[in-house]
Design a protein around this motif. Structure first.
Motif, PDB file in Angstrom:
ATOM      1  N   LEU A   1       0.834  -1.196   0.000  1.00 22.54           N
ATOM      2  CA  LEU A   1       0.000   0.000   0.000  1.00 22.54           C
ATOM      3  C   LEU A   1       0.875   1.256   0.000  1.00 22.54           C
ATOM      4  N   ASN A   2       1.907   1.198   0.790  1.00 19.78           N
ATOM      5  CA  ASN A   2       2.770   2.368   0.865  1.00 19.78           C
ATOM      6  C   ASN A   2       3.463   2.631  -0.467  1.00 19.78           C
ATOM      7  N   ILE A   3       3.872   1.555  -1.120  1.00 23.80           N
ATOM      8  CA  ILE A   3       4.490   1.732  -2.441  1.00 23.80           C
ATOM      9  C   ILE A   3       3.487   2.374  -3.391  1.00 23.80           C
ATOM     10  N   TYR A   4       2.237   1.891  -3.310  1.00 25.26           N
ATOM     11  CA  TYR A   4       1.236   2.505  -4.186  1.00 25.26           C
ATOM     12  C   TYR A   4       1.072   3.981  -3.853  1.00 25.26           C
ATOM     13  N   TYR A   5       1.045   4.282  -2.558  1.00 20.74           N
ATOM     14  CA  TYR A   5       0.938   5.691  -2.160  1.00 20.74           C
ATOM     15  C   TYR A   5       2.043   6.510  -2.797  1.00 20.74           C
ATOM     16  N   ALA A   6       3.229   5.973  -2.719  1.00 22.10           N
ATOM     17  CA  ALA A   6       4.366   6.723  -3.251  1.00 22.10           C
ATOM     18  C   ALA A   6       4.181   7.008  -4.738  1.00 22.10           C
ATOM     19  N   PHE A   7       3.747   5.996  -5.470  1.00 25.28           N
ATOM     20  CA  PHE A   7       3.538   6.197  -6.909  1.00 25.28           C
ATOM     21  C   PHE A   7       2.375   7.148  -7.146  1.00 25.28           C
ATOM     22  N   GLY A   8       1.277   6.878  -6.439  1.00 20.62           N
ATOM     23  CA  GLY A   8       0.095   7.691  -6.641  1.00 20.62           C
ATOM     24  C   GLY A   8       0.377   9.153  -6.341  1.00 20.62           C
ATOM     25  N   ASN A   9       1.181   9.358  -5.321  1.00 19.32           N
ATOM     26  CA  ASN A   9       1.522  10.729  -4.946  1.00 19.32           C
ATOM     27  C   ASN A   9       2.235  11.432  -6.096  1.00 19.32           C
ATOM     28  N   GLN A  10       3.154  10.697  -6.736  1.00 22.30           N
ATOM     29  CA  GLN A  10       3.856  11.284  -7.875  1.00 22.30           C
ATOM     30  C   GLN A  10       2.874  11.658  -8.967  1.00 22.30           C
TER      31      GLN A  10
END
Lengths: 505, 502, 118, 88, 169, 326, 112
Positions: F310-319
């Motif tokens: 989930l955190n990895i997705y957050y990081a991508f989504g944030n970008q």
């Protein structure tokens, strides 16, 4: 209690410390914590080496399952020796990195850096100690992922590309190893390295096993940057933060070399790999080309880190050359060089990092006149550089001595001559930098008064390595004893019983 | 001499090596005050000489001194062993160090050089490693300190720090390091793998059981590996190193470096190959003729050089080959001559260099063509120059006579008439390139008219320099009349004698 | 013929691996490289799982009436390997995002031109 | 019954193949997505039927996961188009 | 008063969710061991916790119909799906020229807001029509044949839905 | 029949692979990659590897594709023409492939129960693990107990990936003002449906977590599915909302805690006098000890994997969101 | 009784597959994107319903039936949603107008 788990602790300590370091959050806490853990691991590694030299092999059954059903950690003189080098370097680099990292990595990422370092260290220890072929792959990936992270942490944008290239190459390498292990597993039914060695039956499924061998060799060669597969290394080392380069250059590829040794000697057996497959000739040829091609490349670079990176590839050539000589002395030379090269390159990259810390550049022009401004750093660089060249009374000479002795033992006169010839190129590339440092004036445009010696926390580990360079160059008893018993052990270990309870089932 | 009576003889060796080393450290420590620093240098030099004398004393009474330091590799340690040839070299080196120190003090002050501390420090380090080379007990030790010597003299060569110095330094280090690593180390290791030992042993460690072809190759490797002996074509470093300050040149070219080279060659020939074994090798003759060619060629080159130091440098190249040739003749007399030549050439050549330096400091002249009439301004210097030149040429009553004499006898005895002829021709060439200098200085004047000489016009170099060059030129004379101690020493070398075979 | 029937599975898997490998090597776009890497790894997974298969066997979860189970060990290994694969993919993609931000492109030959490549 | 399952399996495989062909060669990018989506739903069915074919129908969990992932994939694609205008 | 009503509605809503989730767990698990039941309880609690957080964050209340409503609606829908499939199939195997696609916007003021999704999905599932957009009170529909549009405009589906779930208030 | 299905699926795979080579539209490439993963998972099922299929579907087709799409949103869709020649790579690939084919020549026949692979180590897992460990799912037994160390390594790999992504991309800040454009606002239908299915999916994930002993599944799959559910939430309702539900800092803590939970089991067994991860020592009855040990470490795996994914997705989504706003 | 069940489920399965096949063919055959969405979406739903029902009839009462039903419900909810969202996306992406406006002159409002 401690004694019983000694074999597992060098892996477990950093492994557990990594998440804790992340939770700690504050960069100074995690730094202190990581350093402490690394130092403890180093202590354990020391004890392990002692124990391994005294008792031979130590086997630790993780989960209490006897091998080959469970995973076994297997410590012998060879891996305890390399582990000692790795853990010592890790500790020193961590000490060094406090100041260095502050300069090169933005503050919010410091904790991540220490976590990644611990992970990398844990991965390397795991690779060294495990006795299971697949477990090795897992730890390889742990260390690789941490490595990609650390390389990409630098502020230079080129580090991203370097890290990406490293990632692609590294993953291909790991996948090749995976294929190789799969083929071996298929024809033997086991993953434990010793058990594999006992069960490999060339007559029955030779082609499968040979293909497995080939794939493992190529995969490991990528990881250790053997000559034609080294493309990832120079850029990765050049653009990574200095502390990272110091750590990687002195440990990561060495561990890969150890893996190659392990597979050749423990799993497949010397007779097969070198005798019937003729792998020694290939390795020897590649090693020699590596020595010359990359040493030459090192002489024409202007970025000092690149120079040293190419030099690393060349030095790896020496290690492989030692292995390819197919003798206990050759193997011992390779092992000693693993240890010694860690000392030299660690010190060199630390010195370069110190220059970057003050000057902000590591181009050869940035070194001008530093002999006066940063005398201690440059003295460290000089001594370590002489060690690379192979000047007597340094560790470099010791490695070279054994390597040439081994070559001569096998009547490989030309190889011996080439080994020495290769060091001439080292004279040139180290000499260029020293000349800039000592015999060129700083350009006036730069403000020379600001450049002074780096903080003691950077100098101390650097000089610790330099002194080790000299100490182990003069008193070779420890390295020689460890390496020779390791080499002998590797050469005649085929009859070893499997684990402590091998007869249980 | 009884100064060191109370000390264990083996400790004398470590003392002789450690003294200059400690001296170097002291020099760094006292770097802030020049006077103190120079006092330290001088005192160290003198004390060292007494130590060497003590060793000589002990050896000449038939004592044996050995010292084993650390075991570098199993069965191979850094060990020291005193033998006559080494003592000879040590005597020469330690004595000349005193003289050179005196000279250097004058030179450096007169020239206002920078980085004097570094200079004296490296100087002391170089002497320290020379001592270690002298007393080395095996090839490994010899090799190690040979390298240390190269490295410690590198800062001396590049002392000036300008482009020319750097270029010279690069050539110096490049040739010496590469030949030693590529050839010498290889030869050493090959020797080790063939015989299992590297100890210097009377009569050599090779015997007939070893493959002659391999040995022949090894011989070539040794000769070229010891690049400090400056056999063509690896002689380029020597003229290149001329960029160094004169005291350095003096030390490098008369004493420490080049002599360490030929000393090593002698040592290898006598104690590793053994003179008997040497005779049977195919390449001995080849190397011999290369040595001869070096003598002649470099003499010819020397004649073309106008720069005084360059001329002297090529002269050194040719003189070194005398010693190499002497060793390769593989006769006991020739070897004795070669050993003696170490000493006689040292005093002769150092005198010449001292003079060159004195001329530079006093009149800032480097080229021979500018030295016309200089004898009137610098009579003492030019007189010393003349003495040195005669000694180098090998004419009585100078020290050089003896060594050339024995070399010629040795060549005759070995039936190598070409060598004899070469020695003769070379002497003539020596005359041709050395003697004109004092002659011009004294007898030619720029105006063509001989003006009467008066003290008021003399502008001699500073006093320390004068003292130094007087001392060495005196030595040239003394050694002609009183060479016996040296000859005795040489005769003690196993297999070497001034009396010929039998 | 029997030989082919016994081995065709492996051969196709080899073909798949090489497809992935080829994409990794030749792809100019970094995202495609990562896709290739995944294809390559996934194919290796199939190799392992093929090894584990026992004809007539069933999934290695104890059930009544089944006696012949497929080999569970390769399954375990590949579970781990898949995780490793996704970890590498995530890191690779994150790198690509950063490269795009730093260089404005993710085509290999384009940023090679921008920096003097080594 | 097994034979019937086999036939159904083969038929579903056929449908999957057609959907795959659509995903390979599509006139517009949306057709491609349509093909992929169709492929996904048919895969779910295929897993269910194969479980019965092999006599171990207790792996329906996997089918659920497939359905879920297929849906998330679709949503992600749509989300993707929020940012990049599709061009074909 | 009003807030308490909302609260009550929220509680009943949560209770509905908890019950459905618990049933779902039991159906999935099939084990009645205390350990696994304990896990089940923990899981439901965890899911409800996350769910409530989501509700609070996005503020989009969800409403279930009653089981009865669903059961009443489903058979009708199934029938619609069947007939729709037959039509499409006929179209597929017939000749392509029969297709005369058309597009229309339909006013759905009568359908309650909360049921618009159901409405839209039902349109998609019923013969020959496909919802393209739900936009306020208008639904854009694509149909294979004009007749389908006409049928829709008559409000057949809308009345079916309002019949079961009630009118827009 | 099984062989036939195998063949057909493999053929589809091969075609997909080939198609990927020639496609220049990266979006299509990613779509096909999703299909590739689906197909692979089908093959896994067909070859009896249900656990693996479970994971491959969730990871390959799910997480990987979503991340790839996120990357594409930032980098653009078209691959440009490559400048280097393709002859050399072709040769390399051909040689490698030929080596592998050569290696297969000595391989035992596909699926033969007498192959050495089935004769040496595996029989103990199959025959004794139900008794020694007490679980019907042998894969879980091997994964969590016999080779528990591997699995610890696997969890650490995932953790390392988190470290890497965090250091590269950073995470969205919590408590940010809600970006108006985020989420699929206009897709009303989608929002309703997504909301409806997210809770059951999370529950399903937890079910998979706790029933890994009995059927396919376990901590890893559960973590991925739960993460997928929240990713769905983030996709539909926007990243800021998702961050408000579960914040990245908490996830970071969870990721570390999962690893520590796993390791603490190992240390506890050390404390009890056994080796690292020796579950037999956890309870008086070894089988019970095994059961407890496996439950806890699976929980650790699940927690870490969920948090990391989930955190990895957050990081991508944030970008993606950031670039969208700019 | 059992036979009857077999027959019924057989019929369900076969018809389900048939619808699935029709949808697949339709995806290729129908002239424009939106009509293709019709084909895919509707046949997907019916195929799922029929095939899953067929399987349910073959399953002994237990958790598997629950799972099958869950799959059914899940697909029935998500499949039209996905189709709808896709079509909507396509329309916003500008796909609608091309083939639609050529024929659809009877449209009262042209979409933007």
């Amino acid at each position: 209690m401690l004694e019983q788990h000694l074999a597992a602790l060098p892996i477990l300590l950093p492994l557990i410390a990594a998440p804790i370091a992340l939770i700690l959050g504050r960069s100074s806490f995690s730094w202190a914590f990581a350093t402490l853990i690394s130092a403890c691991a180093c202590l354990f590694a020391w004890q392990l080496l002692d124990l391994a030299l005294a008792n031979g092999v130590i086997s630790y059954e993780v989960g209490g399952w006897p091998p080959p059903w469970g995973i076994e950690l297997r410590v012998d003189a060879a891996n305890a020796f390399v582990l000692l080098a790795v853990s010592a370097l890790s500790t020193l680099v961590l000490l060094y990195s406090k100041d260095s990292i502050e300069k090169e990595i933005e503050a919010s990422k410091h904790t991540l850096y220490y976590t990644a370092h611990l992970l990398c260290f844990a991965g390397l220890s795991g690779i060294l100690l495990t006795g299971d072929a697949f477990n090795l792959f897992v730890f390889l990936e742990i260390s690789s992922l941490a490595t990609y992270t650390m390389v990409s942490l630098a502020s230079d944008r080129r580090s991203l590309i370097a890290a990406f290239r490293y990632l692609v190459m590294g993953t291909i390498g790991a996948t090749f190893i995976l294929i190789g292990v799969g083929l071996l597993y298929m024809s033997t039914g086991t993953l434990n390295m010793l058990d594999l060695a006992n069960r490999i039956d060339i007559a029955e499924s030779g082609r499968t096993i040979n293909t497995g061998l080939a794939f493992i060799m190529v995969g490991v060669s990528i990881k250790l940057a053997l000559f034609p597969l080294h493309m990832w290394l120079p850029s990765a080392y050049t653009y990574a933060p200095s502390a990272v380069t110091a750590f990687l250059a002195s440990t990561a590829t060495k561990v890969a070399v150890y893996v190659m040794i392990r597979f050749i000697f423990t799993v497949f057996g010397v007779d097969h790999v070198f005798g019937s497959m003729g792998m020694d000739l290939i390795l020897m040829a590649l090693a020699i080309v590596a020595i010359f091609k990359c040493s030459y490349k090192a002489t024409v670079q202007s970025d000092v880190k690149t120079v040293l990176a190419y030099s690393s590839v060349a030095q790896i050539g020496y290690m492989i050359l030692g292995i390819s000589l197919v003798s206990a002395t050759g193997l011992m030379a390779g092992l000693i060089h693993i240890f010694n090269h860690a000392l030299m390159k660690g010190a060199l990259f630390m010195a370069v990092g110190a220059v970057f810390y003050r000057v902000g550049s590591v181009d050869i022009t940035a070194f001008r006149g530093l002999g006066k401004q940063m005398p201690l750093t440059m003295a460290a660089f000089t001594i370590a550089g002489l060690s690379i060249i192979g000047v007597p009374l340094t560790v470099g000479f010791v490695s070279k001595w054994y390597l040439v002795t081994a070559a001569l033992e096998q009547n490989q006169w030309i190889v011996a001559a080439l080994v020495l010839g290769g060091s001439l190129l080292a004279v040139i590339y180290i000499g260029r930098i020293l000349e800039a440092a000592y015999f060129q004036e700083r350009p006036d445009s730069q403000n020379t008064t600001e450049i002074k010696e780096v903080p003691w926390l950077m100098l101390a580990p650097m000089w610790a390595l330099v002194l080790a360079n000299i100490y182990f160059g003069v008193d070779t008893s420890l390295t020689t004893e460890a390496a020779s018993s390791a080499a002998e052990w590797l050469f005649q270990n085929n009859e070893m019983p499997l684990g402590n309870q091998a007869e249980a089932k | 001499m009884n100064l060191w009576q109370g000390i264990e003889p083996s400790q004398l060796i470590s003392l002789s090596i450690l003294l200059p080393f400690v001296g170097a450290l002291l020099v760094i420590a006292t770097g802030k005050s020049p006077n103190l620093r120079e006092a330290v240098t001088l005192i160290t030099a003198i004390v060292l000489f007494t130590v060497v004398l003590a060793i000589y004393d002990y050896i000449s009474q038939g004592g044996e001194i050995g010292l084993e330091l650390i075991e570098l590799f199993p069965g191979l340690s850094i060990s020291f062993e005193v033998e006559p040839l080494g003592v000879l070299f040590a005597l020469v080196a330690s004595f000349l160090w005193i003289v050179t120190s005196v000279y250097a003090i004058g030179y450096m002050r007169g020239h206002n050089e920078l980085n004097q501390t570094r200079f004296f420090c490296c100087f002391a380090l170089a002497i320290s490693s020379v001592m270690a080379i002298c007393f080395s007990g095996n090839l490994l030790t010899l090799f190690i300190f040979y390298e240390v010597l190269t490295l410690s003299t590198y800062p001396l060569v590049t002392h000036a720090g300008n482009d020319a110095a750097k270029k010279g330094g690069r050539i110096y280090l490049g040739i010496l390091l590469s030949t030693s690593i590529a050839f010498l180390l290889f030869a050493v290791m090959a020797t080790y793998s063939l015989t299992g030992t590297l100890d210097f042993r009377a009569g050599g460690i090779f015997d007939d059981s070893h493959n002659k072809i391999v040995l022949s190759v090894l011989l070539v490797l040794f000769c070229y590996g010891i690049g400090k002996a400056a056999i063509m074509p690896f002689h380029r470093w020597l003229p290149a190193a001329m960029v160094a300050p004169t005291p350095v040149s003096a030390l490098l070219h008369a004493v420490a470096v080049v002599k360490a080279g030929v000393f090593s060659i002698l040592k290898v020939m006598i104690y590793i190959f053994g003179l008997d074994e040497l005779k049977d090798l195919a390449t001995t003759d080849i190397m011999l003729y290369i040595g001869v060619a070096t003598i002649l060629l470099s003499s010819c080159i020397a004649m073309t050089k106008d720069n005084l130091k360059a001329r002297l440098a090529y002269s050194t190249v040719s003189q070194l080959s005398y010693i190499v040739v002497g060793a390769l003749l593989a006769s006991s007399i020739a070897s004795a001559g070669a050993a003696l030549h170490i000493a006689t050439h040292a005093v002769g050549k150092i005198t010449l260099f001292f003079c060159a330096g004195a001329i530079m400091v006093a009149s800032h002249k480097k080229n021979i063509s500018e030295m016309v009439g200089l004898g009137r301004q610098m009579p003492i210097t030019m007189a010393a120059f003349a003495i040195g030149a005669i000694s180098i040429i090998g004419l009585p009553p100078m020290a050089g006579t003896w060594s050339k004499w024995y070399l010629t006898i040795g060549a005759l005895e070995a039936d190598k008439l070409i060598v004899v002829a070469a020695l003769m021709i070379s002497s003539l060439l020596n005359i041709a390139y050395l003697l004109p200098i004092p002659v011009k200085a004294f007898f030619n004047t720029t105006t063509g008219e001989a003006e009467p000489w008066s003290w008021s016009e003399t502008r001699e170099a500073p006093l320390p320099m004068l003292i130094a060059l007087s001392v060495t030129s005196l030595c040239c004379l003394v050694l002609f009349f009183y060479p016996q101690p040296l000859i005795d020493l040489v005769n003690m070398i196993p297999g070497v004698s001034t009396q010929g075979e039998g | 013929m029997n030989f082919i029937l016994d081995h065709y599975n492996y051969w196709i898997v080899v073909f798949l691996m090489m497809t992935g490998f080829y994409i990794v090597i030749t792809a100019n776009n970094l995202v495609k490289k990562i896709v290739g890497l995944n294809v390559f790894q996934t194919s290796v997974f199939i190799l392992y799982i093929s090894e584990a298969k026992v004809s007539g066997g069933t999934a290695p979860i104890v059930t009544e009436g089944a006696t012949l189970y497929s080999n569970p060990l390769p399954h375990v290994l590949i579970l781990t390997a898949i995780v490793v694969g996704v970890a590498v993919t995530a890191v690779g993609l994150a790198l690509i995002v950063r490269i795009k931000r730093a260089y404005g492109t993710v085509e290999e030959n384009e940023f090679k031109k921008m920096d003097d490549a080594i | 019954m097994t034979a019937l399952y086999a036939v159904v399996c083969i038929a579903i495989l056929l449908v999957m193949a057609i959907a795959l062909a659509r995903a390979f060669y599509a006139p517009t990018v949306y057709d491609r997505i349509l093909g992929v989506n169709m492929f996904g739903t048919k895969t779910v069915l295929f897993i269910a039927v194969v479980g019965y074919l092999m006599g171990r129908p207790d792996f329906l969990d996997i089918a659920i996961v497939y359905a879920l992932i297929n849906f998330i994939g679709m949503v992600a694609v749509l989300r993707f188009f929020e940012y990049t205008a599709p061009v074909d | 008063m009003a807030t308490s009503k909302i609260k009550v509605r929220r509680y009943t809503h949560s209770a509905k969710w908890i019950i459905s989730l618990s049933i779902f767990w039991l159906l999935l698990s099939g084990y009645l061991k205390p350990l696994l039941l304990g896990f089940g309880v923990a899981s439901v609690v965890l899911v409800m916790f996350v769910f409530n957080r989501m509700q609070r964050v996005d503020n989009e209340p969800q409403e279930f119909g009653t089981w009865l409503q669903i059961i009443r609606y489903t058979p009708w829908l199934l029938g619609q799906i069947l007939s729709s499939s037959l039509r499409v199939t006929k179209l597929v195997w017939g000749s392509a020229s029969e297709v005369s696609p058309s597009l229309a916007k339909i006013n759905v003021e009568t359908v309650p807001e909360a049921r618009r999704t159901l409405y839209a999905n039902s349109i998609t599932l019923t013969p020959g029509t496909l919802t393209l957009d739900v936009d306020g009170d208008e639904v854009t529909v694509h149909a294979l044949e004009q007749t389908s549009i006409d049928e829709l405009k008559k409000g057949y589906i809308a009345s079916k839905i309002t019949g079961i779930w009630g009118e827009n208030k | 029949m099984s062989d036939f299905i195998d063949l057909v699926l493999l053929a589809m795979l091969a075609l997909t692979g080939l198609r990927i080579i020639f496609l220049k539209d990266l979006f299509a490439v990613v779509m096909l990659f999703g299909i590739y993963s689906f197909l692979t998972a089908l093959i896994f099922i067909n070859l009896d590897a249900v656990d693996v299929a479970f994971t491959e579907a969730a990871v390959g087709a799910g997480i990987s594709s979503v991340l790839m799409l996120g990357t594409l949103a930032l980098t653009g869709r078209e691959e440009k023409e490559s400048s280097h020649s393709s002859i050399l790579p072709l040769i390399v690939v051909f040689i490698t492939g030929a080596a592998l084919i050569y290696g297969t020549l000595d391989m035992e026949p596909f699926g033969n129960p007498d192959n050495p692979i089935h004769k040496h180590v595996a029989p103990r897992y199959i025959e004794d693990s139900p008794k020694e460990i007490g679980l019907p799912n042998m894969v879980t037994s091997v994964l969590a107990s016999y080779r528990g160390f591997d699995t610890l390594g696997e969890v650490v790999v995932v953790f390392a990936a988190l470290i890497a992504v965090l250091s590269l991309l950073g995470v969205p800040k919590e408590g940010q003002e809600k970006a108006p454009a985020s989420g699929l606002k206009s897709h009303q239908v989608l929002r309703v449906v997504a909301k409806l299915i997210i809770s059951p999916i999370i529950l399903f994930a937890l079910y998979v977590q706790f029933h890994g002993d009995f059927g396919p599944g376990g901590g890893f799959q559960a973590g991925v599915i739960a993460a997928a559910a929240l990713i769905l939430y983030a996709l539909v309702f926007g990243l800021p909302n998702a961050v408000a539900v579960i914040g990245p800092r908490f996830l970071k803590f969870m990721a570390a805690a999962g690893v520590l939970l796993y390791a603490s089991v190992g240390f506890f067994s050390m404390y009890k006098g056994g080796n690292f991860l020796d579950y037999n020592k956890l309870a008086a009855d070894p089988v019970a000890g095994q059961h407890y040990g496996i439950l806890i470490i699976e929980l650790g795996v699940g927690i870490t994997v969920f948090a990391v994914m989930l955190n990895i997705y957050y990081a991508f989504g944030n970008q993606v969101e950031r670039s969208n706003i700019q | 009784m059992l036979l009857l069940l077999d027959i019924i489920s057989g019929i369900l399965l076969v018809t389900g597959v048939f619808f699935g096949l029709s949808g697949a063919v339709g995806v290729f055959k129908l002239p424009n994107f939106f009509t293709r969405v019709h084909a895919a979406s509707v046949t997907d739903s019916i195929a799922v319903i029929l095939i899953v029902s067929g399987l349910v009839l073959q399953t002994p009462l237990g958790i598997n039936i629950a799972k099958l039903l869950f799959i059914l419900v899940f697909l029935l909810i998500t499949s039209p949603t996905a189709s709808h969202a896709l079509a909507k996306s396509a329309r916003h992406g500008g796909l609608l107008t091309m083939s639609e406006l050529e024929k659809g002159d009877q449209e009262e409002k042209a979409p933007k």
